[in-house]
Enzyme design. Sequence first.
Site, PDB file in Angstrom:
ATOM      1  N   HIS A  29       0.938  -1.343  -0.031  1.00 50.36           N
ATOM      2  CA  HIS A  29       0.463  -0.291   0.223  1.00 50.36           C
ATOM      3  C   HIS A  29       0.710   1.617   0.025  1.00 50.36           C
ATOM      4  O   HIS A  29       0.561   1.797   0.079  1.00 50.36           O
ATOM      5  CB  HIS A  29      -0.932  -0.032   1.748  1.00 50.36           C
ATOM      6  N   GLU A  50       6.211  -2.148  12.222  1.00 45.42           N
ATOM      7  CA  GLU A  50       6.218  -1.059  12.800  1.00 45.42           C
ATOM      8  C   GLU A  50       5.636   0.006  14.360  1.00 45.42           C
ATOM      9  O   GLU A  50       6.226   0.878  14.280  1.00 45.42           O
ATOM     10  CB  GLU A  50       3.962  -1.344  12.157  1.00 45.42           C
ATOM     11  N   GLN A 113      -7.041  -6.221   4.063  1.00 46.16           N
ATOM     12  CA  GLN A 113      -6.427  -5.192   4.982  1.00 46.16           C
ATOM     13  C   GLN A 113      -7.233  -3.877   5.248  1.00 46.16           C
ATOM     14  O   GLN A 113      -6.465  -2.702   5.658  1.00 46.16           O
ATOM     15  CB  GLN A 113      -4.955  -4.948   4.830  1.00 46.16           C
ATOM     16  N   GLY A 410       5.588   4.970  29.808  1.00 49.55           N
ATOM     17  CA  GLY A 410       5.968   4.273  30.328  1.00 49.55           C
ATOM     18  C   GLY A 410       6.296   3.058  29.565  1.00 49.55           C
ATOM     19  O   GLY A 410       6.219   2.186  29.841  1.00 49.55           O
TER      20      GLY A 410
END
Length: 547
Positions: A29, A50, A113, A410
């Site tokens: 994509h 990612e 997707q 955190g």
Amino acid sequence: MASLSGGHLVARALKNEGIDAIFTLCGGHIDPIYDGCLAEGIRIVDTRHEQAAAHAADAYARLTRGVGVAVVTAGPGVTDAVTGVANAAYAHSPLVLIGGAAPLELAHKGALQEMEQVALFRPITKWSSSIHDTRRIPDLLAMAFRVALSGRPGPVFVEIPFDILFNRVEDYTVRLPEKYRTRARAHGDPDYVAQAARLLAEARQPVVLAGTAVYWDEAQEELRALAERLHLPVYANGMGRGTLPFDHSTSLQLSRSQALADAAVVLTLGTALDFRRNYGQSFPDAKLIQVDKDGAELGRNRAVDVGIVGDTRAVLGQLLQEFERRRPAPDYSEWLGKLRQAEESRKRKQAQLENLDSVPINHFRMAKEIDAFVDDDTIIIGDGGDIVATCAKVITVRKPGKWLDPGPLGCLGIGAPFALAARLLHPEAKVLVINGDGAFGLNGFEMDTALRHNLPIVSIVGNDQGWGQIRGPQKQLYGRELATGLAKTRYDRVVEALGGYGELVERPEEIRPALERAFASGRPACVNVILDPEGLASLQAGKVYVL
């Protein structure tokens, strides 16, 4: 006449903003963006996950005080990046995430997707939108950069469907925006600045909390000038660490609890009154002066006596002018000296732990060895719980931008991704990640990314075989451990298997020589230090001096 694809327009917009690298993981994509980056000379750093791409772009933004860009493919590529965007949101970091999407012409047909992505990011971004016209790519990306950097910085998500990236337009029909954002600094209301100066002048025991905004607003010189002029005690947190050198006469670290408990006035500079400050209840009897770009932060969690909306550098400059007019200026040397004595007392007690020769190695001894090794230009990235909290008490940071940690969310796993960006931007500097063994497991495979892109970073793993920050409280509260144990893993061999350099360290005197060899190797490296699993647990239980 030449035609340009949407992917080329993305790359031109990035180059127009001064971005010279993107962080990504490939997907069909987003392929047109890669073509554009090749044409424009923008470096493509492809990660193994990612989440790591988003974290690396976050660090790129922090270290440049600009925008960092991650480009991820549709569906799971986008969802994998959510954690990195959330971390950037709570750290107020201007990350721009560009996400691919299924073609518009196939919307709602069940394309590969295809999913709702824009709504997913709205709660954790300053702006989340989709581009539906190839010609709009430059001006909407300019808007993304402007929104990310305006006011209090933060992340933005831009979705660009595949057909919008693949489509071509005549170059004369598209113009790159110019002068689309300002660098003007917002000054504080003069009346409120005068009120703040009066409060400080009348206070017997003022305290300054210097937060991340001091770094973003490049206010280090103004902070130093005000602190020196009045002899103000300053405690830094977040990216504020190093804006005033830790060994400066007014900079303190270990006596903050006492200082806040006894303070008459607290001046916060871009420091949120969240869990780290006990929601403002660490100083219940003190007057509060808050400086922040975001007016919504003023008065959050407790009453504010003087709230100033403005750029930290500009407001500190205004306060300096106020004290130029007030002669003689107040002098808090006696108060600062009292806190300095408390600081030195805590340092002496802490030194008992830093000098332990015990095997397995104590966390504080590891921190001391790191502090002795690093220089003023080393970029240190804290990725872990107990080991990073310990190192933060020991390591001296003398320059801004030399200490990076996740921020208030955190989020563990930022270590190697942050280091990728740091090494890319500062090839001359040492880049050292301080990892907990749990944290290393989250994105440790980014050492492969470092190898492939010739970015020699070093991770020192504090290996106490567990999620120590959870294990200790479990033992205290429940008398047992559950789901907190880890194996005595050879993380050094994992990095060696990837093609990097690794060493196992089991004695404290071996730490510095191992670090020297790791950096000298010129490869991504891991120094795996076996720590005492009970080292901090015994502190928490009161068996040894409790900090």
